[in-house]
Design a protein around this motif. Structure first.
Motif, PDB file in Angstrom:
ATOM      1  N   ALA A  32      -6.652  -3.767  15.536  1.00  0.00           N
ATOM      2  CA  ALA A  32      -6.325  -3.640  14.110  1.00  0.00           C
ATOM      3  C   ALA A  32      -7.294  -2.699  13.404  1.00  0.00           C
ATOM      4  O   ALA A  32      -6.890  -1.870  12.580  1.00  0.00           O
ATOM      5  N   LEU A  33      -8.587  -2.805  13.723  1.00  0.00           N
ATOM      6  CA  LEU A  33      -9.586  -1.939  13.076  1.00  0.00           C
ATOM      7  C   LEU A  33      -9.379  -0.479  13.458  1.00  0.00           C
ATOM      8  O   LEU A  33      -9.474   0.420  12.611  1.00  0.00           O
ATOM      9  N   LEU A  34      -9.100  -0.227  14.720  1.00  0.00           N
ATOM     10  CA  LEU A  34      -8.905   1.155  15.172  1.00  0.00           C
ATOM     11  C   LEU A  34      -7.656   1.778  14.553  1.00  0.00           C
ATOM     12  O   LEU A  34      -7.598   2.992  14.340  1.00  0.00           O
ATOM     13  N   GLN A  35      -6.655   0.935  14.264  1.00  0.00           N
ATOM     14  CA  GLN A  35      -5.416   1.430  13.667  1.00  0.00           C
ATOM     15  C   GLN A  35      -5.428   1.371  12.141  1.00  0.00           C
ATOM     16  O   GLN A  35      -4.474   1.801  11.495  1.00  0.00           O
ATOM     17  N   GLY A  36      -6.507   0.831  11.578  1.00  0.00           N
ATOM     18  CA  GLY A  36      -6.561   0.671  10.130  1.00  0.00           C
ATOM     19  C   GLY A  36      -5.567  -0.353   9.628  1.00  0.00           C
ATOM     20  O   GLY A  36      -5.139  -0.304   8.468  1.00  0.00           O
TER      21      GLY A  36
ATOM     22  N   LEU B  25     -13.844   3.427   8.396  1.00  0.00           N
ATOM     23  CA  LEU B  25     -12.712   2.603   7.992  1.00  0.00           C
ATOM     24  C   LEU B  25     -12.847   1.197   8.564  1.00  0.00           C
ATOM     25  O   LEU B  25     -12.619   0.206   7.861  1.00  0.00           O
ATOM     26  N   ALA B  26     -13.235   1.100   9.827  1.00  0.00           N
ATOM     27  CA  ALA B  26     -13.417  -0.206  10.461  1.00  0.00           C
ATOM     28  C   ALA B  26     -14.488  -1.012   9.736  1.00  0.00           C
ATOM     29  O   ALA B  26     -14.316  -2.212   9.479  1.00  0.00           O
ATOM     30  N   SER B  27     -15.599  -0.376   9.396  1.00  0.00           N
ATOM     31  CA  SER B  27     -16.676  -1.070   8.691  1.00  0.00           C
ATOM     32  C   SER B  27     -16.210  -1.558   7.323  1.00  0.00           C
ATOM     33  O   SER B  27     -16.546  -2.673   6.890  1.00  0.00           O
ATOM     34  N   ALA B  28     -15.413  -0.734   6.631  1.00  0.00           N
ATOM     35  CA  ALA B  28     -14.927  -1.118   5.307  1.00  0.00           C
ATOM     36  C   ALA B  28     -13.980  -2.314   5.393  1.00  0.00           C
ATOM     37  O   ALA B  28     -14.036  -3.228   4.564  1.00  0.00           O
ATOM     38  N   ILE B  29     -13.125  -2.326   6.408  1.00  0.00           N
ATOM     39  CA  ILE B  29     -12.206  -3.452   6.576  1.00  0.00           C
ATOM     40  C   ILE B  29     -12.986  -4.727   6.872  1.00  0.00           C
ATOM     41  O   ILE B  29     -12.711  -5.800   6.308  1.00  0.00           O
TER      42      ILE B  29
ATOM     43  N   LEU C  77     -14.473   8.932  21.647  1.00  0.00           N
ATOM     44  CA  LEU C  77     -13.143   8.349  21.790  1.00  0.00           C
ATOM     45  C   LEU C  77     -12.532   7.994  20.434  1.00  0.00           C
ATOM     46  O   LEU C  77     -11.363   7.623  20.359  1.00  0.00           O
ATOM     47  N   THR C  78     -13.330   8.058  19.385  1.00  0.00           N
ATOM     48  CA  THR C  78     -12.863   7.898  18.013  1.00  0.00           C
ATOM     49  C   THR C  78     -13.754   8.749  17.128  1.00  0.00           C
ATOM     50  O   THR C  78     -14.765   9.302  17.594  1.00  0.00           O
ATOM     51  N   ASP C  79     -13.396   8.880  15.860  1.00  0.00           N
ATOM     52  CA  ASP C  79     -14.178   9.757  14.987  1.00  0.00           C
ATOM     53  C   ASP C  79     -14.899   8.959  13.911  1.00  0.00           C
ATOM     54  O   ASP C  79     -14.727   7.743  13.782  1.00  0.00           O
ATOM     55  N   GLU C  80     -15.703   9.671  13.129  1.00  0.00           N
ATOM     56  CA  GLU C  80     -16.531   9.014  12.119  1.00  0.00           C
ATOM     57  C   GLU C  80     -15.694   8.355  11.033  1.00  0.00           C
ATOM     58  O   GLU C  80     -16.044   7.291  10.518  1.00  0.00           O
ATOM     59  N   ALA C  81     -14.559   8.983  10.686  1.00  0.00           N
ATOM     60  CA  ALA C  81     -13.705   8.418   9.640  1.00  0.00           C
ATOM     61  C   ALA C  81     -13.178   7.045  10.053  1.00  0.00           C
ATOM     62  O   ALA C  81     -13.175   6.097   9.259  1.00  0.00           O
ATOM     63  N   HIS C  82     -12.724   6.914  11.309  1.00  0.00           N
ATOM     64  CA  HIS C  82     -12.219   5.624  11.768  1.00  0.00           C
ATOM     65  C   HIS C  82     -13.345   4.591  11.888  1.00  0.00           C
ATOM     66  O   HIS C  82     -13.130   3.392  11.664  1.00  0.00           O
ATOM     67  N   GLU C  83     -14.544   5.046  12.228  1.00  0.00           N
ATOM     68  CA  GLU C  83     -15.684   4.137  12.289  1.00  0.00           C
ATOM     69  C   GLU C  83     -15.986   3.581  10.898  1.00  0.00           C
ATOM     70  O   GLU C  83     -16.221   2.374  10.726  1.00  0.00           O
TER      71      GLU C  83
ATOM     72  N   PHE D 110     -19.163  -7.774  17.748  1.00  0.00           N
ATOM     73  CA  PHE D 110     -18.636  -7.242  19.004  1.00  0.00           C
ATOM     74  C   PHE D 110     -17.721  -6.046  18.744  1.00  0.00           C
ATOM     75  O   PHE D 110     -17.836  -4.998  19.399  1.00  0.00           O
ATOM     76  N   CYS D 111     -16.789  -6.188  17.802  1.00  0.00           N
ATOM     77  CA  CYS D 111     -15.836  -5.112  17.526  1.00  0.00           C
ATOM     78  C   CYS D 111     -16.532  -3.873  16.959  1.00  0.00           C
ATOM     79  O   CYS D 111     -16.233  -2.743  17.360  1.00  0.00           O
ATOM     80  N   LEU D 112     -17.461  -4.069  16.023  1.00  0.00           N
ATOM     81  CA  LEU D 112     -18.160  -2.928  15.436  1.00  0.00           C
ATOM     82  C   LEU D 112     -19.029  -2.224  16.475  1.00  0.00           C
ATOM     83  O   LEU D 112     -19.115  -0.994  16.497  1.00  0.00           O
ATOM     84  N   GLN D 113     -19.662  -2.990  17.357  1.00  0.00           N
ATOM     85  CA  GLN D 113     -20.451  -2.382  18.427  1.00  0.00           C
ATOM     86  C   GLN D 113     -19.551  -1.604  19.381  1.00  0.00           C
ATOM     87  O   GLN D 113     -19.899  -0.494  19.819  1.00  0.00           O
ATOM     88  N   SER D 114     -18.391  -2.150  19.690  1.00  0.00           N
ATOM     89  CA  SER D 114     -17.457  -1.459  20.579  1.00  0.00           C
ATOM     90  C   SER D 114     -16.983  -0.147  19.967  1.00  0.00           C
ATOM     91  O   SER D 114     -16.900   0.880  20.654  1.00  0.00           O
ATOM     92  N   ILE D 115     -16.690  -0.158  18.673  1.00  0.00           N
ATOM     93  CA  ILE D 115     -16.243   1.062  17.999  1.00  0.00           C
ATOM     94  C   ILE D 115     -17.378   2.072  17.938  1.00  0.00           C
ATOM     95  O   ILE D 115     -17.160   3.287  18.101  1.00  0.00           O
ATOM     96  N   GLY D 116     -18.620   1.580  17.725  1.00  0.00           N
ATOM     97  CA  GLY D 116     -19.764   2.490  17.742  1.00  0.00           C
ATOM     98  C   GLY D 116     -19.931   3.163  19.092  1.00  0.00           C
ATOM     99  O   GLY D 116     -20.228   4.358  19.172  1.00  0.00           O
ATOM    100  N   GLU D 117     -19.732   2.414  20.172  1.00  0.00           N
ATOM    101  CA  GLU D 117     -19.826   2.986  21.507  1.00  0.00           C
ATOM    102  C   GLU D 117     -18.703   3.996  21.757  1.00  0.00           C
ATOM    103  O   GLU D 117     -18.914   5.040  22.398  1.00  0.00           O
ATOM    104  N   MET D 118     -17.521   3.696  21.237  1.00  0.00           N
ATOM    105  CA  MET D 118     -16.400   4.627  21.365  1.00  0.00           C
ATOM    106  C   MET D 118     -16.699   5.931  20.616  1.00  0.00           C
ATOM    107  O   MET D 118     -16.356   7.023  21.085  1.00  0.00           O
ATOM    108  N   TYR D 119     -17.349   5.808  19.471  1.00  0.00           N
ATOM    109  CA  TYR D 119     -17.723   7.004  18.712  1.00  0.00           C
ATOM    110  C   TYR D 119     -18.728   7.852  19.489  1.00  0.00           C
ATOM    111  O   TYR D 119     -18.617   9.085  19.542  1.00  0.00           O
TER     112      TYR D 119
END
Length: 346
Positions: A128-132, A182-186, A174-180, A161-170
């Motif tokens: 859900a976070l990765l898709q906004g 967005l995930a933090s804001a959600i 595998l993802t960009d700063e905007a999606h990172e 766990f999810c925020l750390q996973s997205i940080g590792e993907m960044y």
């Protein structure tokens, strides 16, 4: 019971039943149709309709027809619902051998029993976070709260766990700063919902000042600590990110807290953090308070925290809150000084 007659017992019974509790919690954000409540709670349509009919008879919800649709809403302020939630939590029987104070966010909560369930929650939120997709994230959190999952568990085992996973993907592109971002804001908005759910019935007379050292823009972990303290009945003065040292020191001097929490995220902030800690140590000569130091840098270098009386660091939010409950088991009213006027803080 006459139609529309509302009693605390009726509300208590509704909140003690997980499905009705989920429906009431979903209605706090405004009126909804049966279809929308099915989507928000994950319950079957006949079950939702049956619960709504019974709660209408008890005067807990009301219905309004608009065209072809019937919209349901709370028949009382949501503050009443929250109050009864916490009265139920306070009367819950603590787990044997590990009693928990009624003000604790874990008072009526049970940890999930299976790793498979935790993995499912993590994957659902991560997707859900990765898709906004904030709606799916909200439905997940509502479901977890209805099942009695504790705030610290959600923050540590799911959000972090999810925020750390997205940080590792960044880091792996595998993802960009905007999606990172967005995930933090959600996640921050989800935390606001959880914090409202755990609103304390009464304050315990303790005050904390929490802030990120100058140069540290990562405030989410500190926000989690503030939410945990607030759920325990603490007054929290959350300063947020990148707090200049003179301003940080001045508000601590004026507020006279029982606890100061400082967040340090990276090595290059440590020199400024040392200056801040030295100023705080000098303030403690006039007013006693505990200094807790945390953040990513401290997690990797806990030896940096001074090994002397009055300083604290903890590896997890749960451990930190356990220490706070043990340190102030009956609150801080005996230690409390004059009220703090925030207008004179800075």
């Amino acid at each position: 019971m006459m139609r529309g007659e509302r009693t605390p017992d009726a509300l208590s019974r509704a909140l003690a039943e997980p499905s009705r509790r989920a429906i009431l919690e979903s209605l706090q954000f405004g009126r909804r149709t049966v279809t929308e409540l099915v989507q928000a709670t994950g319950l079957k349509q006949p079950n939702v309709s049956n619960h709504l009919a019974k709660m209408r008879q008890q005067g807990l919800v009301k219905a309004e027809r608009m065209g072809r649709f019937v919209y349901y809403s709370l028949a009382m302020p949501f503050a009443d619902v929250l109050l009864r939630m916490h009265e139920i939590a306070a009367s819950a029987t603590p787990t044997p051998k590990t009693p928990v104070p009624s003000s604790s966010p874990e008072a009526s909560a049970m940890k999930p029993s299976t790793p498979e369930q935790v993995a499912s929650w993590r994957q659902t939120l991560l997707d859900a976070l990765l898709q906004g997709d904030e709606s799916t994230a909200v439905i997940l959190i509502n479901s977890m709260l209805a099942q009695g999952v504790a705030m610290p568990f959600i923050y540590e085992e799911i959000f972090q766990f999810c925020l750390q996973s997205i940080g590792e993907m960044y880091q792996q592109e595998l993802t960009d700063e905007a999606h990172e971002h967005l995930a933090s804001a959600i996640v921050e908005r989800l935390m606001a919902r959880i914090a409202q759910f755990y609103t304390p019935i009464a304050l315990v007379g303790c005050r904390a000042v929490l802030g990120c050292v100058a140069g540290n823009w990562h405030q989410l972990g500190l926000r989690m600590i503030a939410d945990g303290l607030h759920a325990l009945g603490w007054e929290t003065l959350f300063l947020g990110a990148n707090v200049p040292t003179p301003s940080f020191v001045e508000i601590v001097r004026s507020a006279k807290p029982n606890l100061v929490v400082v967040s340090v995220a990276m090595q290059e902030q440590w020199e400024e953090a040392q200056r801040l800690l030295q100023h705080l140590k000098e303030l403690r000569q006039h007013h006693s308070f505990l200094i807790a130091v945390g953040g990513h840098y401290i997690d990797d270098h806990p030896e940096r925290v001074p090994h002397e009386e009055g300083f604290l660091t903890a590896p997890t939010l749960s451990r930190f809150l356990e220490y706070i409950r043990a340190r102030w088991p009956k609150g801080c009213y005996e230690e409390k000084e004059e009220p703090f006027d925030g207008n004179n803080a800075l």
